[in-house]
Design a protein around this motif. Sequence first.
Motif, PDB file in Angstrom:
ATOM      1  N   MET A 244       0.802  -1.220   0.000  1.00  0.00           N
ATOM      2  CA  MET A 244       0.000   0.000   0.000  1.00  0.00           C
ATOM      3  C   MET A 244       0.840   1.279   0.000  1.00  0.00           C
ATOM      4  O   MET A 244       0.436   2.256  -0.607  1.00  0.00           O
ATOM      5  N   PRO A 245       2.010   1.322   0.622  1.00  0.00           N
ATOM      6  CA  PRO A 245       2.786   2.556   0.569  1.00  0.00           C
ATOM      7  C   PRO A 245       3.203   2.956  -0.838  1.00  0.00           C
ATOM      8  O   PRO A 245       3.486   4.119  -1.078  1.00  0.00           O
ATOM      9  N   ILE A 246       3.238   1.994  -1.798  1.00  0.00           N
ATOM     10  CA  ILE A 246       3.715   2.359  -3.116  1.00  0.00           C
ATOM     11  C   ILE A 246       2.597   2.692  -4.099  1.00  0.00           C
ATOM     12  O   ILE A 246       2.847   2.923  -5.268  1.00  0.00           O
ATOM     13  N   GLU A 247       1.342   2.754  -3.628  1.00  0.00           N
ATOM     14  CA  GLU A 247       0.275   3.206  -4.498  1.00  0.00           C
ATOM     15  C   GLU A 247       0.464   4.679  -4.847  1.00  0.00           C
ATOM     16  O   GLU A 247       1.065   5.440  -4.101  1.00  0.00           O
ATOM     17  N   SER A 248      -0.068   5.090  -6.014  1.00  0.00           N
ATOM     18  CA  SER A 248       0.014   6.484  -6.415  1.00  0.00           C
ATOM     19  C   SER A 248      -0.740   7.365  -5.427  1.00  0.00           C
ATOM     20  O   SER A 248      -1.862   7.075  -5.053  1.00  0.00           O
ATOM     21  N   LYS A 249      -0.114   8.465  -5.006  1.00  0.00           N
ATOM     22  CA  LYS A 249      -0.732   9.378  -4.042  1.00  0.00           C
ATOM     23  C   LYS A 249      -0.824  10.790  -4.609  1.00  0.00           C
ATOM     24  O   LYS A 249      -0.843  11.767  -3.874  1.00  0.00           O
ATOM     25  N   LYS A 250      -0.863  10.901  -5.928  1.00  0.00           N
ATOM     26  CA  LYS A 250      -0.954  12.206  -6.562  1.00  0.00           C
ATOM     27  C   LYS A 250      -2.202  12.937  -6.081  1.00  0.00           C
ATOM     28  O   LYS A 250      -3.291  12.407  -6.082  1.00  0.00           O
ATOM     29  N   GLY A 251      -2.028  14.194  -5.666  1.00  0.00           N
ATOM     30  CA  GLY A 251      -3.155  14.985  -5.192  1.00  0.00           C
ATOM     31  C   GLY A 251      -3.548  14.700  -3.760  1.00  0.00           C
ATOM     32  O   GLY A 251      -4.545  15.236  -3.281  1.00  0.00           O
ATOM     33  N   ARG A 252      -2.797  13.861  -3.069  1.00  0.00           N
ATOM     34  CA  ARG A 252      -3.088  13.552  -1.664  1.00  0.00           C
ATOM     35  C   ARG A 252      -2.162  14.345  -0.749  1.00  0.00           C
ATOM     36  O   ARG A 252      -1.084  14.773  -1.145  1.00  0.00           O
ATOM     37  N   GLY A 253      -2.582  14.478   0.510  1.00  0.00           N
ATOM     38  CA  GLY A 253      -1.763  15.202   1.470  1.00  0.00           C
ATOM     39  C   GLY A 253      -0.660  14.339   2.053  1.00  0.00           C
ATOM     40  O   GLY A 253       0.495  14.738   2.134  1.00  0.00           O
ATOM     41  N   ALA A 254      -1.011  13.109   2.478  1.00  0.00           N
ATOM     42  CA  ALA A 254      -0.033  12.211   3.086  1.00  0.00           C
ATOM     43  C   ALA A 254       0.905  11.645   2.019  1.00  0.00           C
ATOM     44  O   ALA A 254       0.498  11.391   0.887  1.00  0.00           O
ATOM     45  N   THR A 255       2.127  11.427   2.394  1.00  0.00           N
ATOM     46  CA  THR A 255       3.113  10.863   1.475  1.00  0.00           C
ATOM     47  C   THR A 255       3.356   9.386   1.738  1.00  0.00           C
ATOM     48  O   THR A 255       4.201   8.779   1.096  1.00  0.00           O
ATOM     49  N   ARG A 256       2.619   8.796   2.677  1.00  0.00           N
ATOM     50  CA  ARG A 256       2.777   7.390   3.001  1.00  0.00           C
ATOM     51  C   ARG A 256       1.440   6.816   3.446  1.00  0.00           C
ATOM     52  O   ARG A 256       0.491   7.550   3.724  1.00  0.00           O
ATOM     53  N   ASN A 257       1.382   5.493   3.536  1.00  0.00           N
ATOM     54  CA  ASN A 257       0.126   4.838   3.874  1.00  0.00           C
ATOM     55  C   ASN A 257       0.355   3.624   4.754  1.00  0.00           C
ATOM     56  O   ASN A 257      -0.266   2.587   4.587  1.00  0.00           O
ATOM     57  N   ASP A 258       1.254   3.766   5.714  1.00  0.00           N
ATOM     58  CA  ASP A 258       1.556   2.661   6.616  1.00  0.00           C
ATOM     59  C   ASP A 258       0.347   2.328   7.479  1.00  0.00           C
ATOM     60  O   ASP A 258      -0.374   3.207   7.938  1.00  0.00           O
ATOM     61  N   ALA A 259       0.133   1.029   7.708  1.00  0.00           N
ATOM     62  CA  ALA A 259      -0.928   0.608   8.624  1.00  0.00           C
ATOM     63  C   ALA A 259      -0.505   0.919  10.053  1.00  0.00           C
ATOM     64  O   ALA A 259       0.666   0.896  10.396  1.00  0.00           O
ATOM     65  N   SER A 260      -1.486   1.237  10.888  1.00  0.00           N
ATOM     66  CA  SER A 260      -1.198   1.534  12.281  1.00  0.00           C
ATOM     67  C   SER A 260      -0.846   0.267  13.043  1.00  0.00           C
ATOM     68  O   SER A 260      -1.389  -0.806  12.777  1.00  0.00           O
TER      69      SER A 260
ATOM     70  N   ALA B 205       2.319  12.650  13.731  1.00  0.00           N
ATOM     71  CA  ALA B 205       3.700  13.123  13.805  1.00  0.00           C
ATOM     72  C   ALA B 205       4.592  12.525  12.711  1.00  0.00           C
ATOM     73  O   ALA B 205       5.245  13.272  11.974  1.00  0.00           O
ATOM     74  N   PRO B 206       4.660  11.186  12.553  1.00  0.00           N
ATOM     75  CA  PRO B 206       5.506  10.657  11.479  1.00  0.00           C
ATOM     76  C   PRO B 206       5.013  11.033  10.086  1.00  0.00           C
ATOM     77  O   PRO B 206       5.827  11.250   9.168  1.00  0.00           O
ATOM     78  N   LEU B 207       3.700  11.134   9.897  1.00  0.00           N
ATOM     79  CA  LEU B 207       3.174  11.560   8.604  1.00  0.00           C
ATOM     80  C   LEU B 207       3.595  12.990   8.298  1.00  0.00           C
ATOM     81  O   LEU B 207       3.994  13.303   7.167  1.00  0.00           O
ATOM     82  N   PHE B 208       3.524  13.861   9.299  1.00  0.00           N
ATOM     83  CA  PHE B 208       3.894  15.260   9.120  1.00  0.00           C
ATOM     84  C   PHE B 208       5.396  15.399   8.843  1.00  0.00           C
ATOM     85  O   PHE B 208       5.814  16.191   7.996  1.00  0.00           O
ATOM     86  N   LYS B 209       6.201  14.616   9.534  1.00  0.00           N
ATOM     87  CA  LYS B 209       7.647  14.668   9.310  1.00  0.00           C
ATOM     88  C   LYS B 209       7.996  14.247   7.887  1.00  0.00           C
ATOM     89  O   LYS B 209       8.853  14.864   7.234  1.00  0.00           O
ATOM     90  N   ASP B 210       7.365  13.194   7.396  1.00  0.00           N
ATOM     91  CA  ASP B 210       7.605  12.760   6.019  1.00  0.00           C
ATOM     92  C   ASP B 210       7.162  13.828   5.026  1.00  0.00           C
ATOM     93  O   ASP B 210       7.801  14.045   3.995  1.00  0.00           O
ATOM     94  N   TRP B 211       6.042  14.476   5.325  1.00  0.00           N
ATOM     95  CA  TRP B 211       5.554  15.559   4.470  1.00  0.00           C
ATOM     96  C   TRP B 211       6.566  16.704   4.427  1.00  0.00           C
ATOM     97  O   TRP B 211       6.840  17.266   3.355  1.00  0.00           O
ATOM     98  N   LEU B 212       7.144  17.045   5.580  1.00  0.00           N
ATOM     99  CA  LEU B 212       8.165  18.091   5.622  1.00  0.00           C
ATOM    100  C   LEU B 212       9.366  17.728   4.760  1.00  0.00           C
ATOM    101  O   LEU B 212       9.874  18.556   3.993  1.00  0.00           O
ATOM    102  N   GLU B 213       9.831  16.494   4.874  1.00  0.00           N
ATOM    103  CA  GLU B 213      10.997  16.070   4.103  1.00  0.00           C
ATOM    104  C   GLU B 213      10.708  16.095   2.603  1.00  0.00           C
ATOM    105  O   GLU B 213      11.601  16.370   1.795  1.00  0.00           O
TER     106      GLU B 213
END
Length: 357
Positions: free
Chosen positions: A1-17, A272-280
């Motif tokens: 799931m993390p490698i699905e296309s995320k064009k136009g999305r806010g999150a840059t990852r999709n890790d399961a909790s 927090a980890p989603l936001f950090k990845d977005w920053l990077e």
Amino acid sequence: MPIESKKGRGATRNDASSRFNLKQHVVDGDWLDEAEAIDGGPPPRRTTVTIERPKTILTRNQSPDLGFDRSVNPYRGCEHGCIYCFARPTHAYHDLSPGVDFESRLFVKPDAAQLLLKTLSRDGYEAKPIALGTNTDPYQPIEGRWKVTRSILETLCDLKHPFTITTKSDRVLRDIDLIAPAARLGLCGVALSVTSLSADIHRTLEPRAPAARKRLAAIKALADEGVPVYLSVSPVVPHITDHEMEAIVEAGAKAGAKMAFYLPVRLPHEVAPLFKDWLEAHYPDRAGKVMATIRSLRGGRDNDPRFFSRQRGEGVWADLFARRFAKACRDNGIGREKIKLNCGLFTPPQGAQLRLI
């Protein structure tokens, strides 16, 4: 799931909790390799909507730092895709990711109005303002089709029950025929969130939310109809949006907002980890500086869950934001008091048999 296309999305990852020890989703790597060979990669993810049938709809809270004690949320998940959204972790309860899943796998509660009517019919119910938009946006795009928020407002207006709306969408104007008459009776107030006036920042921070100009136009339209409108400068993100604080307050005042408030960014749990990845991904030149300032606001942590301090932060940066915001409000004639709504007009539902007088 993390490698699905995320064009136009806010999150840059999709890790399961992993907070609830739920199983991880496994994607067939051979299939993905084949897909890339055929058409250059997985297709963009489409938004899906699942019908949810809850038994109750009114959520109560006892938080001392919130201005309401009850709320209704017509939807779970939010297609606006705001990377900072504190509601993202709720998707983990469904064995879904707070990342892209939160933005693309939505839940709708079509029976919300009927459930609310049932609750308001109970003997001994005491009317106090019901807040809409406290978790996910009640005017996200799927409201255009499902109209669950509108059905809730119809119920509240019929019973003259007070309510508040918090949104970052000009779609709220579609219900102005309900909101404006309720406002004239002192039954409602609306808060419009304006996070940034910059199209470049908005494009990644809130990729599917309406642009700031549309939100300001909504403030004007509501104010022109006599609706009490708050300007919500939330969240303030250090070194990304905080430099716009004064400009946003000025724009909101010109649009007709009479009250305003702000909130520093919060990063609970998986946010927090989603936001950090977005920053990077989008601001690698200042990612470390942003997180250092957030930790300064949050007592050295990524997030501070304590009552009161979680809403305003602490330390030098919190004091600076508070002083700047107070001055901007004074300079533009915007108040910071809370709207007091009329709770005395509520008429309980009569049911199939009229109550004896």
